[in-house]
Motif scaffolding. Structure first.
Motif, PDB file in Angstrom:
ATOM      1  N   UNK A  82       0.861  -1.175   0.000  1.00  0.00           N
ATOM      2  CA  UNK A  82       0.000   0.000   0.000  1.00  0.00           C
ATOM      3  C   UNK A  82       0.900   1.229   0.000  1.00  0.00           C
ATOM      4  N   UNK A  83       0.386   2.332  -0.472  1.00  0.00           N
ATOM      5  CA  UNK A  83       1.135   3.584  -0.472  1.00  0.00           C
ATOM      6  C   UNK A  83       0.605   4.458   0.653  1.00  0.00           C
ATOM      7  N   UNK A  84       1.476   4.778   1.615  1.00  0.00           N
ATOM      8  CA  UNK A  84       1.102   5.636   2.734  1.00  0.00           C
ATOM      9  C   UNK A  84       2.152   6.729   2.863  1.00  0.00           C
ATOM     10  N   UNK A  85       1.723   7.966   2.898  1.00  0.00           N
ATOM     11  CA  UNK A  85       2.600   9.133   2.985  1.00  0.00           C
ATOM     12  C   UNK A  85       3.629   9.142   1.857  1.00  0.00           C
ATOM     13  N   UNK A  86       3.227   8.700   0.676  1.00  0.00           N
ATOM     14  CA  UNK A  86       4.111   8.722  -0.475  1.00  0.00           C
ATOM     15  C   UNK A  86       5.135   7.603  -0.512  1.00  0.00           C
ATOM     16  N   UNK A  87       5.066   6.636   0.424  1.00  0.00           N
ATOM     17  CA  UNK A  87       6.006   5.525   0.458  1.00  0.00           C
ATOM     18  C   UNK A  87       5.251   4.211   0.315  1.00  0.00           C
ATOM     19  N   UNK A  88       5.863   3.269  -0.367  1.00  0.00           N
ATOM     20  CA  UNK A  88       5.287   1.939  -0.530  1.00  0.00           C
ATOM     21  C   UNK A  88       5.645   1.107   0.703  1.00  0.00           C
ATOM     22  N   UNK A  89       4.633   0.581   1.399  1.00  0.00           N
ATOM     23  CA  UNK A  89       4.854  -0.181   2.626  1.00  0.00           C
ATOM     24  C   UNK A  89       4.189  -1.546   2.519  1.00  0.00           C
ATOM     25  N   UNK A  90       4.726  -2.511   3.283  1.00  0.00           N
ATOM     26  CA  UNK A  90       4.110  -3.840   3.355  1.00  0.00           C
ATOM     27  C   UNK A  90       2.956  -3.807   4.341  1.00  0.00           C
ATOM     28  N   UNK A  91       1.848  -4.459   3.978  1.00  0.00           N
ATOM     29  CA  UNK A  91       0.644  -4.442   4.804  1.00  0.00           C
ATOM     30  C   UNK A  91       0.170  -5.876   5.012  1.00  0.00           C
ATOM     31  N   UNK A  92      -0.253  -6.184   6.241  1.00  0.00           N
ATOM     32  CA  UNK A  92      -0.841  -7.488   6.552  1.00  0.00           C
ATOM     33  C   UNK A  92      -2.251  -7.540   5.985  1.00  0.00           C
ATOM     34  N   UNK A  93      -2.582  -8.611   5.244  1.00  0.00           N
ATOM     35  CA  UNK A  93      -3.904  -8.728   4.636  1.00  0.00           C
ATOM     36  C   UNK A  93      -4.990  -8.998   5.681  1.00  0.00           C
ATOM     37  N   UNK A  94      -4.637  -9.654   6.812  1.00  0.00           N
ATOM     38  CA  UNK A  94      -5.629  -9.974   7.843  1.00  0.00           C
ATOM     39  C   UNK A  94      -6.019  -8.747   8.673  1.00  0.00           C
ATOM     40  N   UNK A  95      -4.997  -8.085   9.228  1.00  0.00           N
ATOM     41  CA  UNK A  95      -5.287  -6.970  10.139  1.00  0.00           C
ATOM     42  C   UNK A  95      -5.209  -5.611   9.439  1.00  0.00           C
TER      43      UNK A  95
END
Length: 104
Positions: free
Chosen positions: A87-100
């Motif tokens: 996901x893109x948050x604050x202009x940076x690509x970050x890894x996100x847990x699909x469950x939580x």
């Protein structure tokens, strides 16, 4: 070269093979072979000759490589296995847990 969703330092669970159900941290990732070393899992016995580093020599237990497809990331919040998305948050690509849906 393919980008992996599992990185060094992540806590993972082995989901297939002889060591199924074992959990541990990833110590090292080999991108060329798509394999990783999990701390305390997939232990093999290896004979080592005496050397300056190990003057006694003998049989040594050490971790072996496990294919990335046999590993699942553990969600820090729920403690259960989860898939990884981006996901893109604050202009940076970050890894996100699909469950939580939390940043890893």
């Amino acid at each position: 070269m393919k980008k992996l969703k599992i990185k060094t330092g992540d806590t993972v669970r082995i989901i297939a093979g002889d060591h199924k159900g074992t959990e541990g941290k990833i110590m090292r990732v080999n991108l060329e072979k798509n394999k990783a070393i999990v701390e305390g899992a997939n232990m093999v016995s290896k004979h080592e000759k005496p050397s300056a580093k190990n003057p006694q020599g003998g049989i040594v237990k050490k971790e072996a490589l496990i294919h990335i497809s046999n590993l699942a990331l553990i969600d820090g919040k729920s403690g259960d296995v989860t898939r990884v998305g981006y996901d893109v948050k604050d202009g940076k690509k970050v890894r996100v847990s699909k469950k939580s849906n939390e940043v890893i």
